[in-house]
Design a protein around this motif. Structure first.
Motif, short mmCIF file in Angstrom:
data_model
loop_
_atom_site.label_atom_id
_atom_site.label_comp_id
_atom_site.label_asym_id
_atom_site.label_seq_id
_atom_site.Cartn_x
_atom_site.Cartn_y
_atom_site.Cartn_z
N PHE A 9 75.48 42.77 40.00
CA PHE A 9 76.13 41.67 40.73
C PHE A 9 77.48 41.41 40.10
CE2 PHE A 9 77.00 37.06 41.15
CZ PHE A 9 77.16 37.02 42.52
N ASP A 10 78.53 41.59 40.88
CA ASP A 10 79.88 41.39 40.39
C ASP A 10 80.27 39.92 40.55
OD1 ASP A 10 82.46 42.99 39.57
OD2 ASP A 10 83.09 41.49 41.04
N SER A 11 80.47 39.26 39.45
CA SER A 11 80.64 37.80 39.45
C SER A 11 81.89 37.35 40.17
CB SER A 11 80.66 37.29 38.01
OG SER A 11 79.49 37.69 37.33
N LYS A 12 82.94 38.13 40.12
CA LYS A 12 84.21 37.70 40.71
C LYS A 12 84.25 37.92 42.21
CE LYS A 12 89.16 37.73 39.83
NZ LYS A 12 90.26 38.26 38.99
N THR A 13 83.65 39.00 42.69
CA THR A 13 83.70 39.31 44.13
C THR A 13 82.41 38.94 44.85
OG1 THR A 13 82.82 41.55 43.83
CG2 THR A 13 85.20 41.27 43.62
N GLU A 65 87.05 53.74 39.63
CA GLU A 65 88.42 53.35 39.96
C GLU A 65 88.56 53.08 41.45
OE1 GLU A 65 91.99 52.05 39.46
OE2 GLU A 65 90.71 52.67 37.78
N VAL A 66 87.85 53.84 42.29
CA VAL A 66 87.87 53.59 43.73
C VAL A 66 87.26 52.23 44.05
CG1 VAL A 66 86.93 54.33 45.95
CG2 VAL A 66 87.84 56.04 44.35
N PHE A 67 86.11 51.94 43.41
CA PHE A 67 85.47 50.63 43.59
C PHE A 67 86.43 49.50 43.21
CE2 PHE A 67 81.16 52.74 43.15
CZ PHE A 67 80.70 52.36 44.40
N LYS A 68 87.16 49.69 42.11
CA LYS A 68 88.07 48.66 41.63
C LYS A 68 89.25 48.47 42.58
CE LYS A 68 88.97 48.19 37.26
NZ LYS A 68 89.37 48.42 35.84
N SER A 69 89.82 49.56 43.04
CA SER A 69 91.02 49.46 43.88
C SER A 69 90.71 49.00 45.30
CB SER A 69 91.75 50.80 43.91
OG SER A 69 90.92 51.81 44.49
N GLU A 70 89.57 49.43 45.85
CA GLU A 70 89.25 49.10 47.24
C GLU A 70 88.51 47.78 47.40
OE1 GLU A 70 87.41 52.16 49.48
OE2 GLU A 70 88.94 53.67 49.04
N ARG A 355 77.41 35.21 52.43
CA ARG A 355 78.51 34.77 51.56
C ARG A 355 79.79 35.56 51.83
NH1 ARG A 355 75.57 38.59 49.51
NH2 ARG A 355 76.39 40.17 48.08
N LEU A 356 80.91 34.98 51.46
CA LEU A 356 82.19 35.66 51.50
C LEU A 356 82.25 36.61 50.31
CD1 LEU A 356 85.06 35.92 52.72
CD2 LEU A 356 85.77 34.12 51.13
N GLN A 357 82.55 37.88 50.57
CA GLN A 357 82.59 38.88 49.50
C GLN A 357 83.99 39.47 49.38
OE1 GLN A 357 79.06 41.61 49.43
NE2 GLN A 357 78.52 40.59 51.34
N GLY A 358 84.32 39.90 48.17
CA GLY A 358 85.61 40.52 47.93
C GLY A 358 86.41 39.74 46.90
N ASP A 359 87.51 40.30 46.51
CA ASP A 359 88.38 39.69 45.51
C ASP A 359 89.23 38.61 46.17
OD1 ASP A 359 89.94 38.99 43.41
OD2 ASP A 359 90.71 40.99 42.99
#
Length: 492
Positions: A9-13, A65-70, A355-359
């Motif tokens: 679970f990514d806390s920020k996104t 890196e793809v996960f991070k950038s996209e 929920r709203l997802q993403g950065d």
């Protein structure tokens, strides 16, 4: 935050993703670092380089890196957020409160015809107000309705709820409010709701009136006789189950269609727990209903109620819930779910699923905060206004004579936002529902309560996310047909 197996679970996104090895292994390592992970193979620990080939690790780093950038995933710099800000501006607050009110809750009496052991207004909660015989007058009720009328011009429907004590003790004012509401809001849809202990449902004149006006009833019933009578007792300390149960059976026999649609239950779980027994009773007895069932635990804040129990008495709750969840999997496969678990588990999971997802940047907007007094404008017997019935008189934000006190509202909003600065490094910061309820005591912020609530929510979300994963692995379409319907929100 890793939940189970390789789910992360990514806390920020707020993105939940299942990772394959060696990606999961690299992320486990990176998530423990105090600064951001730049994805170079030389940063990886020796044990990973021994377990996987250089080609496997390089491919994994490229995918990361793809996960991070996209998607904005896998940013482990601390804190997660630069600052915390209010989810709404002062202008938005005033616009909502002055023109969009729709849900008024009237605390028509602080008196009660029962003496429940775990009651918030008993000696079990020393910091709470004492139970008393105060009743809302017709004059205060009139002012409350006029207060709502002047501030509901942009709404198409009106919801009026009645609260206590036992609200039916002030039935004359309830009847007056219903008649007056229909007259004042004749051009809007009007819904009524009432929370009751069920004792006065024996009076046919009362029940006929409630049915005629299509009230949504929330009846406090803790389960089968032994469980209910343990704490929900009369002023003479006698169990109340037989009386309440008989009233419910009679109501269902006389108005079966109404009962199934409009009569729900509020269940308070307390040690010694028997979750499975309560669940079976509430779902399969002759007074079962199609209306929502609200389940909660005895409030742990500011009480000595739990001191009478040992650790084993309290810890069995999680074990029993796990057992029920395991048995639920067959229902998930068939596209069904347990009404008993709706508010206890599924309500939060349905919200999480949508929920709203993403950065969304490095500013944390606390998700648990509401505009005080907007969604559920709570009016006490004397006309004081609180954000909702859960906060009650601990946060006063105005009165029905003078209106909202926007300085007080700004103070409590700003104070809670400031106190949630500590949430910038929390793994569940964006899905946490921590709000004004419990964090304020008699108008002042409680550090002790905040810490208790913070700890309990982290523990709860760890369990909820495990359940969420189990559900999706059992039936990926589960949340397409399971939606939480809160009777209070639908009916008033």
């Amino acid at each position: 935050m890793f939940i189970k197996e390789n789910y992360f679970f990514d806390s920020k996104t707020t993105i939940l993703v299942k990772l394959a090895s060696p990606i999961s292994d690299i992320i486990r390592f990176a998530s423990k670092k105090s600064d951001d992970f730049f994805g170079r193979i030389e940063e990886l620990p020796v044990d990973l380089k021994k377990r996987f080939t250089q080609a496997e690790l390089l491919n994994a780093l490229k995918e990361i890196e793809v996960f991070k950038s996209e998607y904005g995933l896998f940013s482990f710099a601390r804190p997660y957020f630069r600052t915390v800000a209010s989810p709404f501006t002062q202008e938005e607050i005033e616009e909502k409160l002055e023109h969009n009110l729709s849900h008024l809750i009237l605390n028509v009496t602080q008196d009660c015809n029962m003496s429940c052991v775990y009651c918030k207004y008993s000696e079990t909660y020393p910091a709470e107000r004492a139970k008393n015989t105060s009743f809302m007058s017709v004059e205060i009720a009139d002012r409350a309705l006029e207060f709502l009328r002047r501030r509901s011009e942009k709404t198409g429907s009106i919801r009026i709820g009645f609260y206590g004590g036992e609200p039916l003790l002030n039935f004359d004012v309830i009847r007056y409010v219903v008649t007056r509401t229909r007259r004042i809001f004749s051009q809007k849809k009007v819904y009524f709701s009432l929370t009751t202990n069920g004792l006065l449902l024996s009076e046919q004149g009362i029940t006929d009136f409630l049915v005629e006006n299509d009230f949504y009833l929330k009846v406090s019933l803790d389960g089968y006789k032994e469980v209910h009578d343990r704490y929900r007792v009369s002023k003479g300390k006698r169990g109340t189950f037989d009386l309440v149960y008989r009233n419910l059976v009679n109501l269902k026999e006389r108005y079966n269609k109404y009962f199934l649609r409009n009569v729900g239950y509020t269940i308070t779980l307390a040690p010694p727990y028997d979750l499975k027994g309560v669940k079976e009773f509430i779902e399969k007895s002759e007074i079962s209903t199609h209306a929502p069932i609200m389940v909660s635990l005895v409030d742990p804040l500011g009480t000595d109620f739990y001191l009478q129990f040992c650790f084993e008495d309290l810890s069995v709750f999680d074990k029993q819930l796990d057992e029920i969840i395991t048995e639920e999997k067959e229902l998930w496969r068939k596209g069904h779910f347990s009404p008993f678990l709706d508010s206890l588990v599924y309500k939060d999971l349905v919200l999480f699923h949508s929920r709203l997802q993403g950065d969304t940047g490095d500013v944390l907007y606390p998700s648990g905060m509401c505009i005080p007094g907007f969604e559920r404008t709570f009016v006490d017997v004397n006309g004081d206004i609180s954000p909702c019935e859960r906060v009650h008189y601990h946060v006063l934000i105005g009165n029905v004579k003078d209106g909202f006190d926007y300085q007080k509202i700004k103070r409590v909003v700003d104070l809670l936002v400031k106190k949630r600065e500590r949430c910038k490094d929390c793994e569940i910061a964006k899905i946490c529902s921590l709000c004004f309820a419990g964090t304020f005591v008699h108008g002042e912020f409680s550090e002790e309560n905040f810490e208790t609530l913070c700890s309990s929510r982290k523990k709860r979300w760890q369990k909820l996310l495990n359940i969420y994963i189990d559900i999706l692995e059992t039936n990926q379409n589960f949340f397409d047909f399971v939606g939480h319907v809160d009777g209070a929100d639908e009916k008033g």
